[in-house]
Design an enzyme around this catalytic site. Structure first.
Site, PDB file in Angstrom:
ATOM      1  N   PRO A   1      29.984 166.281  72.492  1.00  0.00           N
ATOM      2  CA  PRO A   1      31.491 166.092  72.191  1.00  0.00           C
ATOM      3  C   PRO A   1      32.391 165.707  73.055  1.00  0.00           C
ATOM      4  O   PRO A   1      31.996 165.309  74.268  1.00  0.00           O
ATOM      5  CB  PRO A   1      32.029 167.790  72.243  1.00  0.00           C
ATOM      6  CG  PRO A   1      30.377 168.454  72.319  1.00  0.00           C
ATOM      7  CD  PRO A   1      29.521 167.647  72.730  1.00  0.00           C
ATOM      8  N   GLU A   2      33.409 164.800  72.439  1.00  0.00           N
ATOM      9  CA  GLU A   2      34.187 163.920  73.261  1.00  0.00           C
ATOM     10  C   GLU A   2      35.383 164.169  73.534  1.00  0.00           C
ATOM     11  O   GLU A   2      35.903 165.344  72.907  1.00  0.00           O
ATOM     12  CB  GLU A   2      34.078 162.342  72.871  1.00  0.00           C
ATOM     13  CG  GLU A   2      32.388 162.018  72.869  1.00  0.00           C
ATOM     14  CD  GLU A   2      32.274 160.325  72.338  1.00  0.00           C
ATOM     15  OE1 GLU A   2      33.200 159.697  72.281  1.00  0.00           O
ATOM     16  OE2 GLU A   2      31.304 160.204  71.622  1.00  0.00           O
TER      17      GLU A   2
ATOM     18  N   ARG B   1      21.530 154.100  75.660  1.00  0.00           N
ATOM     19  CA  ARG B   1      22.245 154.873  74.721  1.00  0.00           C
ATOM     20  C   ARG B   1      22.228 153.913  73.318  1.00  0.00           C
ATOM     21  O   ARG B   1      22.068 152.749  73.319  1.00  0.00           O
ATOM     22  CB  ARG B   1      23.908 154.403  75.274  1.00  0.00           C
ATOM     23  CG  ARG B   1      24.262 155.333  76.326  1.00  0.00           C
ATOM     24  CD  ARG B   1      25.551 154.946  76.984  1.00  0.00           C
ATOM     25  NE  ARG B   1      25.818 156.074  78.340  1.00  0.00           N
ATOM     26  CZ  ARG B   1      26.508 156.957  77.904  1.00  0.00           C
ATOM     27  NH1 ARG B   1      26.662 157.460  77.114  1.00  0.00           N
ATOM     28  NH2 ARG B   1      26.733 157.580  79.027  1.00  0.00           N
TER      29      ARG B   1
ATOM     30  N   LYS C   1      36.179 165.945  78.791  1.00  0.00           N
ATOM     31  CA  LYS C   1      35.471 166.423  77.864  1.00  0.00           C
ATOM     32  C   LYS C   1      35.299 167.891  78.210  1.00  0.00           C
ATOM     33  O   LYS C   1      34.460 168.614  77.826  1.00  0.00           O
ATOM     34  CB  LYS C   1      34.197 165.650  77.942  1.00  0.00           C
ATOM     35  CG  LYS C   1      34.065 164.404  77.398  1.00  0.00           C
ATOM     36  CD  LYS C   1      32.639 163.668  77.456  1.00  0.00           C
ATOM     37  CE  LYS C   1      32.617 161.974  77.300  1.00  0.00           C
ATOM     38  NZ  LYS C   1      31.143 161.613  77.303  1.00  0.00           N
TER      39      LYS C   1
END
Length: 269
Positions: free
Chosen positions: A2-3, A259, A58
């Site tokens: 989650p951002e 990433r 966050k």
């Protein structure tokens, strides 16, 4: 993970549902998720009232009447559910907070945490975070100033929480796509026009993602039609091999420092 938009969605929805409610019971299924002995955790929380649900980067912050704050970081795989024993999800919750019948379930916190802190401890914990991209004080001039001393790659910089807080894998790619800039560009190569495009794309993408409830799909509560609404609106993230919505060429998926990176190498430069 989650951002900023996902946590802001949680903040807004929980602010309406738990503020003013008193915690009547706690259940800790995984002691490593919290930072106190479960008995002490329970003793401080039970009978305590939530006065505010806030967000920083966050993190979600549950302010309590006693002056304590519950600091939540969902990390990878964490999510929340607010409901009753009758409509709870078929998943183990590492921690639950009961408010009479309604219960707030903290799921998937194998890497995440829910720590009970004093105001001083909270300030110390969050002190190293960079500025918030949607803060009124975060202007184009401030963004340009922050970039002046950076020599690295754009995506790596955007997800650095000590430099700028709240942006992660998904929105770094979405912002770069909107600005028509490859996330693998080196920052010293960026022109003033490209920096300006990045800044305004950041504002646009994050605000749109909040408007549509972020990209995380599990609903926060039964009949929640907001959470996860941005998932179908992602232009590049998790769309490797699919046609670019702007030029029709396939979206390329690659890796950068472990990433995932999604971009259109035809219309991003």
């Amino acid at each position: 993970m989650p951002e900023l938009p996902e946590m802001e969605t949680y903040r807004r929805l929980l602010q309406e549902r738990v503020v003013g409610r008193t915690i009547t019971a706690t259940l800790v299924q995984r002691e490593k998720t919290i930072n106190l002995d479960p008995a002490q955790f329970d003793q401080i929380l039970v009978g305590n009232r939530i006065t505010l649900v806030d967000r920083c980067a966050k993190h979600l912050l549950f302010h309590l009447e006693s002056g304590h704050i519950l600091l939540l970081h969902l990390m990878l795989g964490g999510f929340l559910y607010y409901g009753t024993v009758d409509d709870k999800l078929g998943r183990t919750a590492q921690v639950t907070l009961s408010f009479g019948q309604p219960i707030l379930y903290f799921h998937g916190l194998r890497l995440g945490y829910l720590h009970l802190l004093t105001a001083g401890q909270l300030d110390e914990r969050l002190d190293s975070l960079g500025p918030e991209p949607l803060d009124a004080a975060f202007t184009l001039s401030r963004f340009t100033e922050l970039l002046e001393d950076k020599r690295g790659i754009l995506k790596t910089t955007l997800v650095d929480q000590h430099w700028l807080s709240g942006i992660g894998n998904c929105y770094s790619d979405e912002i770069c796509f909107d600005a028509q800039i490859l996330p693998t560009r080196r920052i010293p190569e960026l022109t003033q026009e490209e920096i300006k495009r990045l800044y305004f794309s950041m504002q646009k993408v994050l605000k749109e993602a909040i408007q549509y409830g972020g990209y995380m799909e599990p609903p926060l509560y039964r009949d929640d039609h907001l959470t996860g609404g941005f998932n179908d609106r992602c232009r590049v993230y998790d769309r490797g091999g699919e046609p670019c919505l702007r030029c029709g060429q396939p979206i390329i998926q690659s890796k950068l420092s472990s990433r995932k990176v999604f971009a259109c190498i035809n219309c991003q430069h």
